[in-house]
Design a protein around this motif. Structure first.
Motif, short mmCIF file in Angstrom:
data_model
loop_
_atom_site.label_atom_id
_atom_site.label_comp_id
_atom_site.label_asym_id
_atom_site.label_seq_id
_atom_site.Cartn_x
_atom_site.Cartn_y
_atom_site.Cartn_z
N UNK A 94 63.17 -30.94 -24.74
CA UNK A 94 62.27 -32.12 -25.65
C UNK A 94 61.31 -31.28 -25.67
N UNK A 95 60.82 -30.88 -25.58
CA UNK A 95 59.68 -29.68 -25.57
C UNK A 95 59.08 -28.90 -26.06
N UNK A 96 60.32 -27.87 -25.64
CA UNK A 96 60.32 -26.16 -26.35
C UNK A 96 60.51 -26.14 -27.52
N UNK A 97 59.79 -24.72 -27.43
CA UNK A 97 59.44 -24.64 -29.07
C UNK A 97 58.10 -25.00 -29.54
N UNK A 98 57.64 -26.10 -28.55
CA UNK A 98 55.83 -26.19 -29.04
C UNK A 98 54.59 -25.74 -28.30
N UNK A 99 55.67 -24.54 -27.59
CA UNK A 99 53.98 -24.11 -27.36
C UNK A 99 53.85 -24.38 -25.90
N UNK A 100 54.44 -24.80 -25.54
CA UNK A 100 54.14 -25.22 -23.79
C UNK A 100 54.38 -23.83 -22.77
N UNK A 101 55.10 -23.61 -22.96
CA UNK A 101 55.48 -22.53 -22.25
C UNK A 101 54.07 -21.72 -21.99
N UNK A 102 53.96 -20.59 -23.25
CA UNK A 102 53.24 -20.22 -23.33
C UNK A 102 51.82 -20.69 -23.16
N UNK A 103 51.37 -21.79 -23.37
CA UNK A 103 49.99 -22.49 -22.88
C UNK A 103 50.44 -22.66 -21.30
N UNK A 104 51.47 -22.65 -20.84
CA UNK A 104 51.32 -22.43 -18.77
C UNK A 104 51.41 -21.06 -18.17
N UNK A 105 51.99 -20.09 -19.59
CA UNK A 105 51.31 -18.70 -18.69
C UNK A 105 50.55 -18.16 -18.42
N UNK A 106 49.57 -18.95 -20.12
CA UNK A 106 47.77 -18.22 -20.10
C UNK A 106 47.16 -19.16 -19.51
N UNK A 107 47.01 -20.56 -18.61
CA UNK A 107 46.18 -21.22 -18.11
C UNK A 107 46.93 -20.64 -16.52
N UNK A 108 48.42 -19.86 -16.45
CA UNK A 108 48.36 -19.30 -15.01
C UNK A 108 47.14 -17.95 -15.17
N UNK A 109 47.22 -17.24 -16.05
CA UNK A 109 46.73 -16.49 -15.79
C UNK A 109 45.24 -16.18 -15.91
N UNK A 110 44.61 -17.45 -16.31
CA UNK A 110 43.29 -18.02 -16.38
C UNK A 110 42.98 -18.53 -15.18
N UNK A 111 43.55 -19.20 -14.44
CA UNK A 111 43.40 -19.39 -13.34
C UNK A 111 43.51 -18.57 -11.68
N UNK A 112 44.26 -18.02 -11.75
CA UNK A 112 44.36 -16.37 -10.53
C UNK A 112 43.46 -15.27 -11.60
N UNK A 113 42.68 -15.09 -12.97
CA UNK A 113 41.69 -14.44 -12.66
C UNK A 113 40.63 -15.18 -12.57
N UNK A 114 40.31 -16.06 -13.19
CA UNK A 114 39.06 -17.11 -11.60
C UNK A 114 39.02 -17.31 -10.55
N UNK A 115 39.99 -17.37 -9.80
CA UNK A 115 39.98 -17.09 -8.62
C UNK A 115 39.89 -15.49 -7.98
N UNK A 116 39.54 -14.22 -9.26
CA UNK A 116 39.36 -12.89 -8.97
C UNK A 116 40.43 -12.52 -8.48
#
Length: 168
Positions: A94-116
Protein backbone atom coordinates in the motif's frame (compact mmCIF):
# COMPACT_ATOMS: atom_id res chain seq x y z
CA UNK A 1 15.48 9.65 13.29
CA UNK A 2 15.19 11.18 9.84
CA UNK A 3 12.21 12.87 8.24
CA UNK A 4 12.11 12.48 4.49
CA UNK A 5 10.65 14.61 1.68
CA UNK A 6 7.16 13.22 2.19
CA UNK A 7 6.15 15.06 5.35
CA UNK A 8 4.63 11.91 6.83
CA UNK A 9 7.54 9.58 6.02
CA UNK A 10 10.00 9.00 8.84
CA UNK A 11 13.02 6.66 8.94
CA UNK A 12 14.24 5.51 12.35
CA UNK A 13 16.13 2.61 13.94
CA UNK A 14 14.04 -0.37 15.01
CA UNK A 15 13.34 -1.15 18.66
CA UNK A 16 12.40 -4.44 20.34
CA UNK A 17 8.80 -3.30 20.58
CA UNK A 18 8.64 -3.04 16.75
CA UNK A 19 8.97 -6.81 16.33
CA UNK A 20 5.26 -7.55 15.84
CA UNK A 21 4.84 -4.86 13.16
CA UNK A 22 8.08 -5.96 11.48
CA UNK A 23 7.01 -9.62 11.48
CA UNK A 24 3.62 -8.72 9.97
CA UNK A 25 5.27 -6.65 7.23
CA UNK A 26 7.86 -9.35 6.58
CA UNK A 27 5.12 -11.96 6.13
CA UNK A 28 2.89 -9.70 4.01
CA UNK A 29 5.76 -8.62 1.73
CA UNK A 30 6.99 -12.17 1.17
CA UNK A 31 7.16 -13.30 -2.48
CA UNK A 32 9.19 -15.69 -4.63
CA UNK A 33 10.12 -12.53 -6.55
CA UNK A 34 12.32 -11.40 -3.66
CA UNK A 35 12.71 -14.27 -1.19
CA UNK A 36 14.68 -17.52 -1.33
CA UNK A 37 13.23 -19.06 1.84
CA UNK A 38 9.63 -20.18 2.36
CA UNK A 39 7.10 -17.68 3.68
CA UNK A 40 7.51 -17.14 7.43
CA UNK A 41 4.97 -18.80 9.70
CA UNK A 42 2.21 -16.60 11.11
CA UNK A 43 3.76 -16.75 14.58
CA UNK A 44 7.35 -16.23 13.39
CA UNK A 45 9.27 -13.40 14.98
CA UNK A 46 11.99 -11.32 13.38
CA UNK A 47 14.54 -10.82 16.14
CA UNK A 48 16.84 -13.66 17.20
CA UNK A 49 20.55 -14.25 17.88
CA UNK A 50 21.42 -13.22 14.29
CA UNK A 51 18.80 -10.50 13.73
CA UNK A 52 18.77 -7.68 16.29
CA UNK A 53 16.85 -4.39 16.26
CA UNK A 54 20.04 -2.36 15.74
CA UNK A 55 20.40 -3.92 12.26
CA UNK A 56 17.06 -2.56 11.03
CA UNK A 57 15.92 0.87 9.88
CA UNK A 58 12.16 1.34 9.70
CA UNK A 59 10.06 3.52 7.44
CA UNK A 60 6.91 4.90 9.05
CA UNK A 61 4.02 6.69 7.38
CA UNK A 62 1.59 8.28 9.75
CA UNK A 63 3.26 6.39 12.60
CA UNK A 64 2.70 2.98 10.95
CA UNK A 65 5.61 0.71 9.91
CA UNK A 66 5.50 0.49 6.10
CA UNK A 67 9.02 -0.65 5.31
CA UNK A 68 12.37 -1.78 6.59
CA UNK A 69 15.93 -2.29 5.50
CA UNK A 70 18.42 -4.53 7.31
CA UNK A 71 22.10 -3.51 7.09
CA UNK A 72 24.91 -5.61 8.56
CA UNK A 73 28.62 -6.28 8.18
CA UNK A 74 28.83 -9.09 5.60
CA UNK A 75 31.23 -11.11 7.78
CA UNK A 76 32.73 -10.87 11.27
CA UNK A 77 36.21 -10.43 9.76
CA UNK A 78 38.23 -7.31 10.54
CA UNK A 79 39.57 -7.36 6.98
CA UNK A 80 36.21 -6.30 5.53
CA UNK A 81 34.91 -4.13 8.35
CA UNK A 82 34.80 -1.32 5.78
CA UNK A 83 31.85 -3.02 3.99
CA UNK A 84 28.17 -3.16 4.89
CA UNK A 85 25.56 -5.33 3.24
CA UNK A 86 21.84 -4.85 2.76
CA UNK A 87 20.31 -8.16 3.80
CA UNK A 88 16.65 -7.39 3.53
CA UNK A 89 14.38 -4.66 2.22
CA UNK A 90 10.59 -4.66 2.25
CA UNK A 91 7.92 -2.07 1.59
CA UNK A 92 4.22 -2.54 2.31
CA UNK A 93 2.34 -2.88 -0.98
CA UNK A 94 0.00 0.00 0.00
CA UNK A 95 3.00 2.34 0.41
CA UNK A 96 4.81 1.50 -2.84
CA UNK A 97 5.39 4.30 -5.30
CA UNK A 98 5.82 6.91 -2.55
CA UNK A 99 9.62 6.81 -2.34
CA UNK A 100 9.76 4.55 0.72
CA UNK A 101 12.22 2.07 -0.83
CA UNK A 102 14.48 4.85 -2.09
CA UNK A 103 14.39 6.54 1.33
CA UNK A 104 15.31 3.27 3.05
CA UNK A 105 18.21 2.58 0.67
CA UNK A 106 19.43 6.16 1.12
CA UNK A 107 19.23 5.83 4.90
CA UNK A 108 21.07 2.49 4.75
CA UNK A 109 23.89 4.09 2.75
CA UNK A 110 24.08 7.10 5.07
CA UNK A 111 24.15 4.87 8.16
CA UNK A 112 26.85 2.64 6.67
CA UNK A 113 28.95 5.66 5.75
CA UNK A 114 28.52 7.14 9.25
CA UNK A 115 29.81 3.83 10.66
CA UNK A 116 32.96 4.19 8.54
CA UNK A 117 32.01 1.88 5.68
CA UNK A 118 33.51 2.56 2.26
CA UNK A 119 31.22 0.18 0.32
CA UNK A 120 27.74 -1.23 0.58
CA UNK A 121 26.74 -4.44 -1.16
CA UNK A 122 23.62 -6.53 -1.68
CA UNK A 123 22.27 -9.58 -3.44
CA UNK A 124 19.09 -9.44 -5.50
CA UNK A 125 17.31 -12.13 -7.49
CA UNK A 126 17.80 -11.78 -11.23
CA UNK A 127 14.06 -11.83 -11.97
CA UNK A 128 13.32 -9.03 -9.46
CA UNK A 129 13.32 -6.20 -11.99
CA UNK A 130 11.64 -3.61 -9.69
CA UNK A 131 14.28 -4.07 -6.97
CA UNK A 132 17.12 -4.03 -9.49
CA UNK A 133 15.81 -0.74 -10.95
CA UNK A 134 15.55 0.75 -7.45
CA UNK A 135 19.11 -0.21 -6.54
CA UNK A 136 20.49 1.02 -9.87
CA UNK A 137 18.69 4.35 -9.41
CA UNK A 138 20.39 4.60 -6.00
CA UNK A 139 23.86 4.20 -7.54
CA UNK A 140 24.39 0.45 -7.22
CA UNK A 141 26.07 -1.42 -10.06
CA UNK A 142 26.14 -5.12 -10.90
CA UNK A 143 29.46 -6.65 -9.88
CA UNK A 144 28.65 -10.30 -10.48
CA UNK A 145 26.08 -12.97 -11.11
CA UNK A 146 25.65 -16.58 -10.08
CA UNK A 147 23.59 -18.29 -12.78
CA UNK A 148 20.69 -20.48 -11.69
CA UNK A 149 21.74 -20.16 -8.03
CA UNK A 150 18.24 -20.77 -6.67
CA UNK A 151 15.31 -23.01 -7.62
CA UNK A 152 12.25 -20.96 -6.70
CA UNK A 153 8.68 -21.93 -7.41
CA UNK A 154 9.86 -24.35 -10.12
CA UNK A 155 12.22 -21.89 -11.88
CA UNK A 156 15.98 -21.47 -11.74
CA UNK A 157 16.85 -17.91 -10.78
CA UNK A 158 20.15 -16.00 -10.95
CA UNK A 159 21.66 -14.34 -7.88
CA UNK A 160 22.89 -10.84 -8.79
CA UNK A 161 25.57 -9.15 -6.67
CA UNK A 162 25.44 -5.35 -6.62
CA UNK A 163 27.52 -2.71 -4.83
CA UNK A 164 27.97 1.00 -4.39
CA UNK A 165 30.95 3.02 -3.24
CA UNK A 166 30.32 5.29 -0.27
CA UNK A 167 33.40 7.42 -0.92
CA UNK A 168 33.42 10.45 -3.22
Amino acid sequence: MTRMHDEDLMIRPARFEDEKALAELNRAAWSWLSDVAPQPAEDAGVFDERHSPDQFLLALLGGRVVGYVRVVPPTPLASNRHVRQIQGLAVDSAARGRGVGRALVGAACATAEAEGARRITLRVLGHNAPARRLYESCGFIVEGSLSEEFLLDGRYVDDIWMARSLTG
